[in-house]
Design an enzyme around this catalytic site. Sequence first.
Site, PDB file in Angstrom:
ATOM      1  N   SER A 137       0.812  -1.202   0.000  1.00  0.00           N
ATOM      2  CA  SER A 137       0.000   0.000   0.000  1.00  0.00           C
ATOM      3  C   SER A 137       0.856   1.268   0.000  1.00  0.00           C
ATOM      4  O   SER A 137       1.874   1.350   0.690  1.00  0.00           O
ATOM      5  CB  SER A 137      -0.919   0.014   1.228  1.00  0.00           C
ATOM      6  OG  SER A 137      -1.583   1.256   1.330  1.00  0.00           O
TER       7      SER A 137
ATOM      8  N   LYS B 149     -13.216  -4.741   3.307  1.00  0.00           N
ATOM      9  CA  LYS B 149     -14.170  -3.631   3.348  1.00  0.00           C
ATOM     10  C   LYS B 149     -15.577  -4.061   3.774  1.00  0.00           C
ATOM     11  O   LYS B 149     -16.267  -3.331   4.484  1.00  0.00           O
ATOM     12  CB  LYS B 149     -14.212  -2.921   1.993  1.00  0.00           C
ATOM     13  CG  LYS B 149     -12.914  -2.222   1.651  1.00  0.00           C
ATOM     14  CD  LYS B 149     -13.007  -1.505   0.313  1.00  0.00           C
ATOM     15  CE  LYS B 149     -11.666  -0.887  -0.067  1.00  0.00           C
ATOM     16  NZ  LYS B 149     -11.746  -0.119  -1.337  1.00  0.00           N
TER      17      LYS B 149
ATOM     18  N   ASP C 138     -14.458   5.901  -1.324  1.00  0.00           N
ATOM     19  CA  ASP C 138     -14.105   5.545  -2.701  1.00  0.00           C
ATOM     20  C   ASP C 138     -14.943   6.339  -3.710  1.00  0.00           C
ATOM     21  O   ASP C 138     -14.456   6.716  -4.780  1.00  0.00           O
ATOM     22  CB  ASP C 138     -14.302   4.044  -2.939  1.00  0.00           C
ATOM     23  CG  ASP C 138     -13.216   3.202  -2.293  1.00  0.00           C
ATOM     24  OD1 ASP C 138     -12.103   3.715  -2.109  1.00  0.00           O
ATOM     25  OD2 ASP C 138     -13.489   2.040  -1.961  1.00  0.00           O
TER      26      ASP C 138
ATOM     27  N   GLY D 123     -16.516  -4.689 -14.915  1.00  0.00           N
ATOM     28  CA  GLY D 123     -16.308  -5.291 -13.602  1.00  0.00           C
ATOM     29  C   GLY D 123     -17.497  -5.057 -12.701  1.00  0.00           C
ATOM     30  O   GLY D 123     -18.284  -4.119 -12.899  1.00  0.00           O
TER      31      GLY D 123
END
Length: 281
Positions: free
Chosen positions: A17, A68, A104, A130
């Site tokens: 990350s 998440k 997000d 997706g």
Amino acid sequence: MTAVPSACIVGWPAKHSRSPLIHGHWLRTLGLEGSYGCEEVRPEDVVGFLQTLQARGYVGCNVTVPHKEAAFGAMDVLTDRARALEAVNTVWIENGVLHGDNTDILGFVASLDAETPGWASRTAHALVLGAGGAARAIVAGLLDRGVELVTILNRTRDRSEQLAEFFGKRVQASRWDAVSQLVPSADMVVNTTSLGMSGQPELDISLEGLKPGAVVTDAVYIPLETRLLAEARRRGNPVVDGLGMLLHQAAPGFEHWFGKRPEVTPALRQLIVDDLARSAR
């Protein structure tokens, strides 16, 4: 004496990350005391980890894949965005209570606003490739900004249909192999899959027939220019890489933990670009 606030990224894995680099840059440039670390937590342990976040010395955290959805279930208080997406990527503690948000959505639209101002007024139909967690946030952002129709294409048709049903009549599912028929009607094409990412298969689609002004964007940021973006750039279409979304989604959490709203600047972007280049050598 007030303890120095500390936050972290929680994932499995998480060492790749760039969040520590992003938040460390903001702490330095804003002259704030604080720290931001990395915690690799197995999926079976993440709920317990989050519920003991304060005892571990943290004021909050970012949550990345695959945690998440689990984080959503571990929160005491949720924002409307997190509740709508059933996923949490930003956690903070107020009076011992766990609060969860999903930034997000904000990251995606803020990146588009910065790179292609006015995009929303020019986008009636968006193709989203997706149907995972990133797609859910991106579809929500597109709908929130007034896009009339979003078409989701996924290799597993069931997942795209479930996501379309989740959002309602402005979202439809289509077959993955229908992409070439749908591209000419699109004002925006968004890749939310891992295809095209370093170490993954390429995203093998053609942009033949794409409108001259249609925006092409990719959630992938390693590499910064995927084959999809390279093809769009060759055609003269505006492109937006995945790094902007990563940077913009980080800002709300920083403000919760450290008390100041940071800015996404060219210097921060260059810092991450340089780090990505070093890791690719």
